[in-house]
Design an enzyme around this catalytic site. Structure first.
Site, PDB file in Angstrom:
ATOM      1  N   LYS A   1       0.814  -1.251   0.117  1.00 39.58           N
ATOM      2  CA  LYS A   1       0.064   0.073   0.030  1.00 39.58           C
ATOM      3  C   LYS A   1       1.077   1.354   0.148  1.00 39.58           C
ATOM      4  CE  LYS A   1      -4.411  -1.742   2.435  1.00 39.58           C
ATOM      5  NZ  LYS A   1      -5.035  -1.383   3.406  1.00 39.58           N
TER       6      LYS A   1
ATOM      7  N   LYS B   1      -7.272 -11.633  -6.881  1.00 33.93           N
ATOM      8  CA  LYS B   1      -8.200 -11.612  -5.991  1.00 33.93           C
ATOM      9  C   LYS B   1      -9.477 -10.690  -6.375  1.00 33.93           C
ATOM     10  CE  LYS B   1      -9.293 -11.559  -1.274  1.00 33.93           C
ATOM     11  NZ  LYS B   1      -8.662 -10.912   0.068  1.00 33.93           N
TER      12      LYS B   1
ATOM     13  N   LYS C   1     -11.878  -4.591  -3.870  1.00 38.77           N
ATOM     14  CA  LYS C   1     -12.791  -3.375  -3.664  1.00 38.77           C
ATOM     15  C   LYS C   1     -11.845  -2.181  -4.374  1.00 38.77           C
ATOM     16  CE  LYS C   1     -14.018  -3.650   0.788  1.00 38.77           C
ATOM     17  NZ  LYS C   1     -15.065  -3.177   1.838  1.00 38.77           N
TER      18      LYS C   1
END
Ligand code: TRP
Length: 338
Positions: free
Chosen positions: A113, A200, A203
């Site tokens: 991130k 995967k 969102k």
């Protein structure tokens, strides 16, 4: 013996999708039959990356409504909002002071991130796993159902409870914190992106077509499945490493329709994509329609929803405060109440 306690959480960022439901929420619904379930909307985690203050509260409420719409029953599960219980932030601070910085710097999700945030990485992003540890440890959770991507964070929570708190401030007979076990969801429940069977469903994928939102309308579902990546082979099958899309979509079909894997594989073994996709769309629409109906009823009554969350807050707070008191005492803070 009282039933084992389960704690789980999801961030209120973006609309929940099929991966969240099939991989996580559905398991919590099953677990509430036999366990003491604590389910929280982790809104403090949602601000570890830049967020929009105009939608945080709305997203928090609608995430809670979706839990309930999926079958989390507030009579049997304690549903609450993380930020409403200050003990999460407080235990996080105590853990901050007990955890070596290099344990945090090696967290894979932080590194990933942080790359995306460039120059704007907050201290909170680094601290994210300790806030998660606080979420878990405050409730003396026995079990924490998480996906594979959260395994390292769960290990961290265990190590901190064991090595940094219990070993230093507790004793063998009198541990300060309960060391939780992970319930890592099995491979079968892992839902991959519609556009790449090796990634995967997420969102944070900028492409909406990669996922089916739990609130997507039937025509949107049909359109997304129509656009889903396929390959040039005829017939669906599981576990062919060269055909991740076939594996993912067949798996989705099985999960959504309730047809078990063997039967689904047999049913679709000779089926072309043109015939399979409408079948999958129908299964998705049938599975999501009742959830959407529940959701629209729940969200149309925000007062009732808030009252459910207030009840959850009261129950959660009691447990959280008792744990926090134990930790404060063990760490040697002045206690003035009699
Ligand atoms: N980090 C988790 C995720 O992204 C969310 C989370 C926060 C969580 N606190 C938790 C999950 C406590 C389980 C238990 O999936």
């Amino acid at each position: 013996m009282s039933p084992k306690r389960v704690l789980s959480g999801v961030q209120p960022t973006g609309v929940l999708h099929l991966g969240n439901w099939l991989g996580a929420i559905r398991n919590w619904v099953d677990l509430q039959e036999s366990h003491q379930n604590f389910v929280c909307v982790v809104d403090l985690h949602a601000i570890t990356v830049p967020h929009d203050p105009l939608i945080l509260a709305k997203d928090t409420l609608s995430t809670a409504a979706l839990y309930l719409a999926c079958g989390i029953d507030p009579q049997r599960s304690t549903v609450f909002v993380q930020s409403q219980i200050p003990a999460h932030s407080e235990l996080c601070w105590l853990l901050n002071c007990l955890t070596p910085l290099n344990w945090m710097e090696r967290m894979i999700q932080f590194k990933e991130k942080a790359v995306k945030q460039g120059d704007n990485v907050s201290v909170g992003l680094l601290d994210y796993p300790l806030l998660m540890a606080a979420d878990i440890l405050l409730y003396d959770a026995d079990l924490v159902p998480v996906g594979e991507d959260q395994r390292q964070h769960l290990e961290l929570a265990r190590d901190i409870a064991q090595q940094r708190v219990n070993a230093r401030f507790g004793s063998e007979e009198n541990p300060v914190l309960k060391v939780p076990e992970g319930l890592i969801s099995e491979q079968g429940a892992k839902v991959m992106s519609l556009l790449d069977g090796r990634r995967k469903m997420s969102k944070s994928d900028p492409n909406e077509n990669s996922r089916i939102g739990l609130l997507d309308k039937p025509d949107v579902i049909t359109k997304k499945i129509k656009r889903a990546k396929t390959d040039s082979e005829i017939g669906l099958e599981f576990d062919n490493p060269d055909r991740p899309e076939a594996n993912n979509l067949l798996n989705l079909y099985s999960l959504l329709s309730g047809v078990d894997k063997t039967a689904a594989a047999k049913e679709c073994a000779e089926m072309g994509w043109g015939k399979f996709k409408p079948l999958l769309s129908d299964a998705a629409i049938s599975a999501l329609t009742p959830i959407q109906k529940n959701y629209s009823e729940l969200i149309s009554d925000p007062l009732e929803l808030k009252s459910i969350l207030n009840n959850g807050k009261e129950k959660a707070e009691e447990v959280a405060q008792a744990t926090l008191k134990r930790v404060r005492e063990a760490m040697g803070f002045l206690i003035t109440e009699c």
